[in-house]
Design a protein around this motif. Structure first.
Motif, PDB file in Angstrom:
ATOM      1  N   HIS A 298      -0.754   4.616 -16.304  1.00 52.68           N
ATOM      2  CA  HIS A 298       0.318   3.646 -16.536  1.00 52.68           C
ATOM      3  C   HIS A 298      -0.092   2.305 -15.937  1.00 52.68           C
ATOM      4  O   HIS A 298      -0.738   2.238 -14.889  1.00 52.68           O
ATOM      5  CB  HIS A 298       1.626   4.110 -15.888  1.00 52.68           C
ATOM      6  N   LEU A 299       0.297   1.241 -16.587  1.00 47.38           N
ATOM      7  CA  LEU A 299      -0.111  -0.093 -16.189  1.00 47.38           C
ATOM      8  C   LEU A 299       0.234  -0.386 -14.731  1.00 47.38           C
ATOM      9  O   LEU A 299      -0.600  -0.893 -13.968  1.00 47.38           O
ATOM     10  CB  LEU A 299       0.550  -1.133 -17.104  1.00 47.38           C
ATOM     11  N   ILE A 300       1.460  -0.067 -14.311  1.00 47.05           N
ATOM     12  CA  ILE A 300       1.880  -0.395 -12.948  1.00 47.05           C
ATOM     13  C   ILE A 300       1.131   0.443 -11.917  1.00 47.05           C
ATOM     14  O   ILE A 300       0.954   0.018 -10.769  1.00 47.05           O
ATOM     15  CB  ILE A 300       3.406  -0.244 -12.809  1.00 47.05           C
ATOM     16  N   SER A 301       0.645   1.616 -12.303  1.00 49.84           N
ATOM     17  CA  SER A 301      -0.102   2.465 -11.367  1.00 49.84           C
ATOM     18  C   SER A 301      -1.441   1.858 -10.967  1.00 49.84           C
ATOM     19  O   SER A 301      -2.053   2.287  -9.985  1.00 49.84           O
ATOM     20  CB  SER A 301      -0.330   3.852 -11.970  1.00 49.84           C
ATOM     21  N   LEU A 302      -1.910   0.866 -11.718  1.00 46.65           N
ATOM     22  CA  LEU A 302      -3.184   0.236 -11.371  1.00 46.65           C
ATOM     23  C   LEU A 302      -3.120  -0.406  -9.989  1.00 46.65           C
ATOM     24  O   LEU A 302      -4.123  -0.446  -9.269  1.00 46.65           O
ATOM     25  CB  LEU A 302      -3.556  -0.812 -12.418  1.00 46.65           C
ATOM     26  N   SER A 303      -1.957  -0.895  -9.603  1.00 50.67           N
ATOM     27  CA  SER A 303      -1.818  -1.510  -8.283  1.00 50.67           C
ATOM     28  C   SER A 303      -2.060  -0.496  -7.176  1.00 50.67           C
ATOM     29  O   SER A 303      -2.610  -0.832  -6.122  1.00 50.67           O
ATOM     30  CB  SER A 303      -0.428  -2.125  -8.142  1.00 50.67           C
ATOM     31  N   ASN A 304      -1.666   0.750  -7.410  1.00 51.07           N
ATOM     32  CA  ASN A 304      -1.903   1.804  -6.417  1.00 51.07           C
ATOM     33  C   ASN A 304      -3.364   2.236  -6.412  1.00 51.07           C
ATOM     34  O   ASN A 304      -3.961   2.435  -5.351  1.00 51.07           O
ATOM     35  CB  ASN A 304      -0.998   3.004  -6.698  1.00 51.07           C
ATOM     36  N   VAL A 305      -3.956   2.353  -7.593  1.00 47.47           N
ATOM     37  CA  VAL A 305      -5.360   2.759  -7.681  1.00 47.47           C
ATOM     38  C   VAL A 305      -6.253   1.785  -6.913  1.00 47.47           C
ATOM     39  O   VAL A 305      -7.186   2.192  -6.207  1.00 47.47           O
ATOM     40  CB  VAL A 305      -5.819   2.842  -9.156  1.00 47.47           C
ATOM     41  N   PHE A 306      -5.948   0.508  -6.992  1.00 44.75           N
ATOM     42  CA  PHE A 306      -6.762  -0.512  -6.333  1.00 44.75           C
ATOM     43  C   PHE A 306      -6.332  -0.775  -4.881  1.00 44.75           C
ATOM     44  O   PHE A 306      -6.929  -1.622  -4.210  1.00 44.75           O
ATOM     45  CB  PHE A 306      -6.725  -1.818  -7.117  1.00 44.75           C
TER      46      PHE A 306
ATOM     47  N   PRO B 253      -8.365  -7.446 -16.692  1.00 45.34           N
ATOM     48  CA  PRO B 253      -9.736  -7.943 -16.540  1.00 45.34           C
ATOM     49  C   PRO B 253     -10.508  -7.224 -15.442  1.00 45.34           C
ATOM     50  O   PRO B 253     -11.719  -7.002 -15.568  1.00 45.34           O
ATOM     51  CB  PRO B 253      -9.528  -9.428 -16.196  1.00 45.34           C
ATOM     52  N   ARG B 254      -9.819  -6.840 -14.363  1.00 43.84           N
ATOM     53  CA  ARG B 254     -10.498  -6.123 -13.275  1.00 43.84           C
ATOM     54  C   ARG B 254     -10.948  -4.744 -13.730  1.00 43.84           C
ATOM     55  O   ARG B 254     -12.007  -4.263 -13.341  1.00 43.84           O
ATOM     56  CB  ARG B 254      -9.565  -6.015 -12.067  1.00 43.84           C
TER      57      ARG B 254
ATOM     58  N   THR C 111      -3.641  -2.228  -3.654  1.00 39.46           N
ATOM     59  CA  THR C 111      -3.272  -3.642  -3.601  1.00 39.46           C
ATOM     60  C   THR C 111      -2.463  -3.990  -2.360  1.00 39.46           C
ATOM     61  O   THR C 111      -1.533  -3.276  -1.975  1.00 39.46           O
ATOM     62  CB  THR C 111      -2.463  -4.015  -4.853  1.00 39.46           C
ATOM     63  N   THR C 112      -2.831  -5.095  -1.732  1.00 38.67           N
ATOM     64  CA  THR C 112      -2.036  -5.706  -0.668  1.00 38.67           C
ATOM     65  C   THR C 112      -1.637  -7.107  -1.140  1.00 38.67           C
ATOM     66  O   THR C 112      -2.090  -7.575  -2.198  1.00 38.67           O
ATOM     67  CB  THR C 112      -2.830  -5.828   0.642  1.00 38.67           C
ATOM     68  N   ILE C 113      -0.809  -7.770  -0.351  1.00 42.19           N
ATOM     69  CA  ILE C 113      -0.404  -9.133  -0.716  1.00 42.19           C
ATOM     70  C   ILE C 113      -1.620 -10.040  -0.850  1.00 42.19           C
ATOM     71  O   ILE C 113      -1.670 -10.930  -1.705  1.00 42.19           O
ATOM     72  CB  ILE C 113       0.588  -9.689   0.325  1.00 42.19           C
ATOM     73  N   ASP C 114      -2.630  -9.782  -0.024  1.00 43.47           N
ATOM     74  CA  ASP C 114      -3.816 -10.641  -0.026  1.00 43.47           C
ATOM     75  C   ASP C 114      -4.806 -10.316  -1.146  1.00 43.47           C
ATOM     76  O   ASP C 114      -5.730 -11.100  -1.391  1.00 43.47           O
ATOM     77  CB  ASP C 114      -4.545 -10.538   1.322  1.00 43.47           C
ATOM     78  N   THR C 115      -4.647  -9.165  -1.794  1.00 43.98           N
ATOM     79  CA  THR C 115      -5.628  -8.768  -2.819  1.00 43.98           C
ATOM     80  C   THR C 115      -5.038  -8.699  -4.214  1.00 43.98           C
ATOM     81  O   THR C 115      -5.648  -8.131  -5.120  1.00 43.98           O
ATOM     82  CB  THR C 115      -6.257  -7.403  -2.466  1.00 43.98           C
ATOM     83  N   ILE C 116      -3.848  -9.262  -4.416  1.00 48.68           N
ATOM     84  CA  ILE C 116      -3.266  -9.307  -5.768  1.00 48.68           C
ATOM     85  C   ILE C 116      -4.180 -10.127  -6.675  1.00 48.68           C
ATOM     86  O   ILE C 116      -4.525 -11.264  -6.346  1.00 48.68           O
ATOM     87  CB  ILE C 116      -1.868  -9.962  -5.746  1.00 48.68           C
ATOM     88  N   PRO C 117      -4.602  -9.559  -7.809  1.00 48.94           N
ATOM     89  CA  PRO C 117      -5.390 -10.381  -8.749  1.00 48.94           C
ATOM     90  C   PRO C 117      -4.541 -11.549  -9.222  1.00 48.94           C
ATOM     91  O   PRO C 117      -3.537 -11.354  -9.897  1.00 48.94           O
ATOM     92  CB  PRO C 117      -5.693  -9.410  -9.897  1.00 48.94           C
TER      93      PRO C 117
ATOM     94  N   VAL D 251       0.844  -1.206   0.000  1.00 49.84           N
ATOM     95  CA  VAL D 251       0.000   0.000   0.000  1.00 49.84           C
ATOM     96  C   VAL D 251       0.876   1.253   0.000  1.00 49.84           C
ATOM     97  O   VAL D 251       0.733   2.131  -0.860  1.00 49.84           O
ATOM     98  CB  VAL D 251      -0.962  -0.005   1.200  1.00 49.84           C
ATOM     99  N   GLU D 252       1.801   1.346   0.951  1.00 51.59           N
ATOM    100  CA  GLU D 252       2.691   2.511   1.000  1.00 51.59           C
ATOM    101  C   GLU D 252       3.691   2.478  -0.147  1.00 51.59           C
ATOM    102  O   GLU D 252       4.044   3.528  -0.709  1.00 51.59           O
ATOM    103  CB  GLU D 252       3.425   2.560   2.344  1.00 51.59           C
ATOM    104  N   GLY D 253       4.134   1.283  -0.493  1.00 51.19           N
ATOM    105  CA  GLY D 253       5.131   1.164  -1.547  1.00 51.19           C
ATOM    106  C   GLY D 253       4.616   1.615  -2.898  1.00 51.19           C
ATOM    107  O   GLY D 253       5.263   2.410  -3.585  1.00 51.19           O
ATOM    108  N   PHE D 254       3.442   1.143  -3.301  1.00 44.02           N
ATOM    109  CA  PHE D 254       2.902   1.534  -4.604  1.00 44.02           C
ATOM    110  C   PHE D 254       2.464   2.994  -4.621  1.00 44.02           C
ATOM    111  O   PHE D 254       2.540   3.659  -5.653  1.00 44.02           O
ATOM    112  CB  PHE D 254       1.740   0.624  -5.002  1.00 44.02           C
ATOM    113  N   SER D 255       1.998   3.503  -3.473  1.00 42.27           N
ATOM    114  CA  SER D 255       1.631   4.917  -3.408  1.00 42.27           C
ATOM    115  C   SER D 255       2.860   5.797  -3.647  1.00 42.27           C
ATOM    116  O   SER D 255       2.828   6.739  -4.445  1.00 42.27           O
ATOM    117  CB  SER D 255       1.006   5.232  -2.052  1.00 42.27           C
ATOM    118  N   GLU D 256       3.948   5.476  -2.965  1.00 45.97           N
ATOM    119  CA  GLU D 256       5.170   6.275  -3.098  1.00 45.97           C
ATOM    120  C   GLU D 256       5.865   6.015  -4.425  1.00 45.97           C
ATOM    121  O   GLU D 256       6.670   6.834  -4.884  1.00 45.97           O
ATOM    122  CB  GLU D 256       6.109   5.966  -1.930  1.00 45.97           C
TER     123      GLU D 256
END
Length: 301
Positions: free
Chosen positions: A232-240, A183-184, A242-248, A126-131
């Motif tokens: 950007h594709l990688i920014s989708l993880s921050n928008v959602f 897909p998400r 993402t945590t370890i438990d919620t990785i698609p 969460v903090e990692g993808f935000s930063e």
């Protein structure tokens, strides 16, 4: 006077990327002027630039930090030591140094970007993808936030009836990993345009969730391309968030072109056991490729 001459020569060598020549001059300076923190900082930068994996630069950066009293490169020295510690696998110490660099210089993009990488490695998504959004400004990163996107960057706005342009960034492996988010995105009700480099085109276009595939060779300037938002594709993880438990993590979200699959089956012949493919090198044009390669002796083993 000799020290000042050596300092000027070292600076010139650094500007020419002649780091070994600069190191020789800076080592002389640091021996003669052991409390000249700028020289220690420059020595650390040259050692790091010459060999990121050696860890040799850590001592020089530590000398530059000294008693932690302010000098113009103090934040840079902490950031430099953090980068060196990161390559040594000392993630907690590296995170601490990045944080101190940011405390000294709150908008220091390289330090934010570096700390984001550490936090991602430590599982703090969460903090990692935000930063990680600081990559758009960091000189340590080669990703730029394209001009002309102001007000269009997607941060989770309603996509129903809208068109979202998703830009591939960085390496091929990054696209393969983060394509799991496509897909998400499609479930949110919008139209997806995915733009990527030619090597990925045939693989990504197998996804049902992509409405339009564009190769960079066809649309480098995106002239006439209509879309409501871009991300950007990688920014989708921050928008959602993402945590370890919620990785698609749906298995088999990517599939090879059936015709290519058949061609390789015909070429390889009957399968009599486990087949293993080795990727021993990345993109030779990528700056850190040498640190990612599998050397010949490991392959021979």
């Amino acid at each position: 006077e000799d020290v000042l001459t050596d300092s000027k020569l070292a600076t010139t060598y650094m500007e020419l990327d002649r780091f070994q020549d600069a190191i020789e001059k800076l080592e002389i300076i640091c021996e003669k002027k052991p409390f000249w923190r700028t020289a220690w900082y420059q020595l650390g930068m040259c050692q790091y630039s010459l060999d990121k994996l050696s860890g040799e630069s850590i001592a020089a950066f530590t000398h530059a930090i000294g008693d932690n009293t302010y000098f113009e490169n103090l934040a840079n020295a902490y950031c430099g030591r953090a980068l060196s510690l990161q390559h040594q696998g000392n993630w907690q110490l590296a995170e601490s140094d990045f944080s101190e660099s940011i405390r000294l210089q709150p908008n220091f993009a390289n330090a934010h970007f570096g700390r984001s990488m550490i936090r991602l490695k430590m599982g703090n998504y969460v903090e990692g993808f935000s930063e990680y959004n600081w990559r758009f400004e960091a000189t340590e990163s080669d990703v730029g936030l394209n001009l002309g996107w102001e007000g269009k960057y997607w941060q989770g706005q309603d996509l129903r009836g809208k068109t979202l342009l998703i830009e591939h960034e960085q390496g091929l492996g990054d696209a393969i990993q983060f394509a799991r988010y496509l897909p998400r995105i499609k479930q949110l009700g919008g139209k997806i345009i995915f733009r990527c480099g030619p090597p990925l085109f045939r693989l990504i276009e197998q996804l049902d969730s992509v409405d339009l595939m564009l190769s960079r060779r066809e649309s480098d300037n995106r002239t006439g391309l209509e879309y409501d938002y871009v991300v950007h594709l990688i920014s989708l993880s921050n928008v959602f968030g993402t945590t370890i438990d919620t990785i698609p993590a749906k298995q088999g979200y990517l599939h090879a072109d059936p015709l290519l699959g058949k061609a390789w089956r015909d070429k390889l012949g009957a399968k009599n056991g486990l087949r293993v493919g080795l990727v021993w090198s990345g993109n030779p044009d990528q700056g850190d490729n040498a640190t990612l390669d599998i050397t010949k002796q490991y392959i021979l083993l």
